[in-house]
Motif scaffolding. Structure first.
Motif, PDB file in Angstrom:
ATOM      1  N   LEU A 111     -15.386 -10.745 -11.662  1.00  0.00           N
ATOM      2  CA  LEU A 111     -14.419  -9.921 -10.641  1.00  0.00           C
ATOM      3  C   LEU A 111     -13.395  -9.041 -11.849  1.00  0.00           C
ATOM      4  N   GLU A 112     -12.831  -8.344 -11.466  1.00  0.00           N
ATOM      5  CA  GLU A 112     -11.762  -7.441 -12.217  1.00  0.00           C
ATOM      6  C   GLU A 112     -10.463  -8.180 -12.129  1.00  0.00           C
ATOM      7  N   GLY A 113     -10.094  -8.570 -10.961  1.00  0.00           N
ATOM      8  CA  GLY A 113      -8.723  -8.936 -10.722  1.00  0.00           C
ATOM      9  C   GLY A 113      -8.588  -9.089  -9.091  1.00  0.00           C
ATOM     10  N   ILE A 114      -7.251  -9.350  -8.791  1.00  0.00           N
ATOM     11  CA  ILE A 114      -7.016  -9.233  -7.016  1.00  0.00           C
ATOM     12  C   ILE A 114      -6.721  -7.766  -7.143  1.00  0.00           C
ATOM     13  N   ASP A 115      -7.343  -7.137  -5.954  1.00  0.00           N
ATOM     14  CA  ASP A 115      -7.110  -5.885  -5.527  1.00  0.00           C
ATOM     15  C   ASP A 115      -5.855  -5.433  -4.799  1.00  0.00           C
ATOM     16  N   HIS A 116      -5.647  -6.388  -3.983  1.00  0.00           N
ATOM     17  CA  HIS A 116      -4.365  -6.232  -2.908  1.00  0.00           C
ATOM     18  C   HIS A 116      -4.117  -7.647  -2.235  1.00  0.00           C
ATOM     19  N   TYR A 133       9.726  -2.225  -0.581  1.00  0.00           N
ATOM     20  CA  TYR A 133       8.938  -2.646  -1.659  1.00  0.00           C
ATOM     21  C   TYR A 133       8.960  -1.232  -2.643  1.00  0.00           C
ATOM     22  N   THR A 134       9.103  -0.018  -2.299  1.00  0.00           N
ATOM     23  CA  THR A 134       9.064   1.109  -3.099  1.00  0.00           C
ATOM     24  C   THR A 134      10.657   1.283  -3.749  1.00  0.00           C
ATOM     25  N   GLU A 135      11.510   1.084  -2.835  1.00  0.00           N
ATOM     26  CA  GLU A 135      12.911   1.086  -3.573  1.00  0.00           C
ATOM     27  C   GLU A 135      13.164   0.091  -4.559  1.00  0.00           C
ATOM     28  N   VAL A 136      13.204  -1.309  -4.101  1.00  0.00           N
ATOM     29  CA  VAL A 136      13.383  -2.301  -4.789  1.00  0.00           C
ATOM     30  C   VAL A 136      12.495  -2.762  -5.945  1.00  0.00           C
ATOM     31  N   LEU A 137      11.150  -2.677  -5.660  1.00  0.00           N
ATOM     32  CA  LEU A 137      10.115  -3.020  -6.732  1.00  0.00           C
ATOM     33  C   LEU A 137       9.598  -1.948  -7.525  1.00  0.00           C
ATOM     34  N   GLY A 138       9.893  -0.779  -7.184  1.00  0.00           N
ATOM     35  CA  GLY A 138       9.497   0.544  -7.652  1.00  0.00           C
ATOM     36  C   GLY A 138       7.764   0.824  -7.197  1.00  0.00           C
ATOM     37  N   PHE A 139       7.415   0.399  -6.371  1.00  0.00           N
ATOM     38  CA  PHE A 139       6.146   0.628  -5.899  1.00  0.00           C
ATOM     39  C   PHE A 139       6.076   1.762  -5.120  1.00  0.00           C
ATOM     40  N   GLU A 140       4.767   2.428  -4.935  1.00  0.00           N
ATOM     41  CA  GLU A 140       4.533   3.842  -4.436  1.00  0.00           C
ATOM     42  C   GLU A 140       3.389   3.417  -3.340  1.00  0.00           C
ATOM     43  N   ARG A 141       3.870   4.317  -2.543  1.00  0.00           N
ATOM     44  CA  ARG A 141       2.678   4.295  -1.157  1.00  0.00           C
ATOM     45  C   ARG A 141       1.295   5.101  -1.810  1.00  0.00           C
ATOM     46  N   LEU A 142       0.386   4.232  -1.165  1.00  0.00           N
ATOM     47  CA  LEU A 142      -1.010   4.511  -1.588  1.00  0.00           C
ATOM     48  C   LEU A 142      -1.738   4.533  -0.607  1.00  0.00           C
ATOM     49  N   TYR A 143      -2.901   5.574  -0.493  1.00  0.00           N
ATOM     50  CA  TYR A 143      -3.825   6.047   0.354  1.00  0.00           C
ATOM     51  C   TYR A 143      -3.222   6.361   1.692  1.00  0.00           C
ATOM     52  N   GLU A 144      -2.041   7.327   1.598  1.00  0.00           N
ATOM     53  CA  GLU A 144      -1.367   7.989   2.571  1.00  0.00           C
ATOM     54  C   GLU A 144      -2.232   8.475   3.417  1.00  0.00           C
ATOM     55  N   GLY A 145      -2.096   8.576   4.883  1.00  0.00           N
ATOM     56  CA  GLY A 145      -3.028   9.480   5.665  1.00  0.00           C
ATOM     57  C   GLY A 145      -4.276   8.796   6.302  1.00  0.00           C
ATOM     58  N   VAL A 146      -4.530   7.499   5.832  1.00  0.00           N
ATOM     59  CA  VAL A 146      -5.929   6.894   6.227  1.00  0.00           C
ATOM     60  C   VAL A 146      -5.564   5.683   7.275  1.00  0.00           C
ATOM     61  N   TRP A 147      -6.378   5.381   7.880  1.00  0.00           N
ATOM     62  CA  TRP A 147      -6.397   4.125   8.800  1.00  0.00           C
ATOM     63  C   TRP A 147      -5.205   4.316   9.795  1.00  0.00           C
ATOM     64  N   ASN A 148      -4.968   5.321   9.988  1.00  0.00           N
ATOM     65  CA  ASN A 148      -3.553   5.663  11.102  1.00  0.00           C
ATOM     66  C   ASN A 148      -2.440   4.664  10.467  1.00  0.00           C
ATOM     67  N   ARG A 204      -0.198   0.512 -10.390  1.00  0.00           N
ATOM     68  CA  ARG A 204      -0.827  -0.002 -11.512  1.00  0.00           C
ATOM     69  C   ARG A 204      -1.952  -0.903 -10.727  1.00  0.00           C
ATOM     70  N   ASN A 205      -2.344  -2.027 -11.378  1.00  0.00           N
ATOM     71  CA  ASN A 205      -3.351  -2.957 -10.620  1.00  0.00           C
ATOM     72  C   ASN A 205      -2.978  -3.869  -9.530  1.00  0.00           C
ATOM     73  N   THR A 206      -1.670  -3.838  -8.936  1.00  0.00           N
ATOM     74  CA  THR A 206      -0.898  -4.625  -8.189  1.00  0.00           C
ATOM     75  C   THR A 206      -0.789  -3.850  -6.723  1.00  0.00           C
ATOM     76  N   GLY A 207      -1.467  -4.302  -5.670  1.00  0.00           N
ATOM     77  CA  GLY A 207      -1.377  -3.647  -4.402  1.00  0.00           C
ATOM     78  C   GLY A 207      -1.169  -4.657  -3.415  1.00  0.00           C
ATOM     79  N   LEU A 208      -0.197  -4.165  -2.335  1.00  0.00           N
ATOM     80  CA  LEU A 208       0.111  -5.011  -1.386  1.00  0.00           C
ATOM     81  C   LEU A 208      -0.349  -4.082  -0.123  1.00  0.00           C
ATOM     82  N   ALA A 209      -0.998  -4.775   1.031  1.00  0.00           N
ATOM     83  CA  ALA A 209      -1.397  -4.168   2.537  1.00  0.00           C
ATOM     84  C   ALA A 209      -0.610  -4.681   3.320  1.00  0.00           C
TER      85      ALA A 209
END
Length: 124
Positions: free
Chosen positions: A3-8, A23-38, A47-52
């Protein structure tokens, strides 16, 4: 298997928009995959860190029921960013606890839903 690592990590939250903003304002995350899955789940990360972010269940459980659960979610930073995180959390009025683990230093704090978070550095 290799495995390459934890995806999310999937996280149940009371208010997806509030959590995504935090999470975007405090930890500097970005929104990913906008517009999918409603919008469910809403992905944030960097980078390599994701939260769903999923809507939390409204079901209440008996208070005496013990569950196997994740104790906290830890993020790694270099020393400079570890110190910057402490300053920024303090400026935002977010309480945190520092711990010296001999091989690393960590700070612990909570997101708006009470999830335990850690930022750790091995650059001592």
């Amino acid at each position: 298997m290799e495995l390459e690592g934890i995806d999310h990590v999937a996280v149940g939250v009371r208010d997806i928009e509030r959590s995504a903003k935090w999470y975007t304002e405090v930890l500097g995350f970005e929104r990913l995959y906008e517009g999918v899955w409603n919008g469910v789940p809403t992905f944030v990360g960097k980078r390599n860190t994701g939260l769903a972010l999923f809507p939390a269940s409204q079901e209440t459980k008996p208070p005496d029921r013990r569950e196997v659960r994740i104790l906290h979610l830890a993020f790694r930073a270099n020393r400079e960013n570890f110190l910057a995180a402490q300053r920024e959390l303090g400026e935002r009025g977010i309480k945190f606890e520092f711990q010296d683990h001999e091989i690393s230093h960590s700070i612990y704090f909570r997101d708006p839903d009470g999830h335990a978070l850690e930022i750790t550095t091995y650059d001592l």
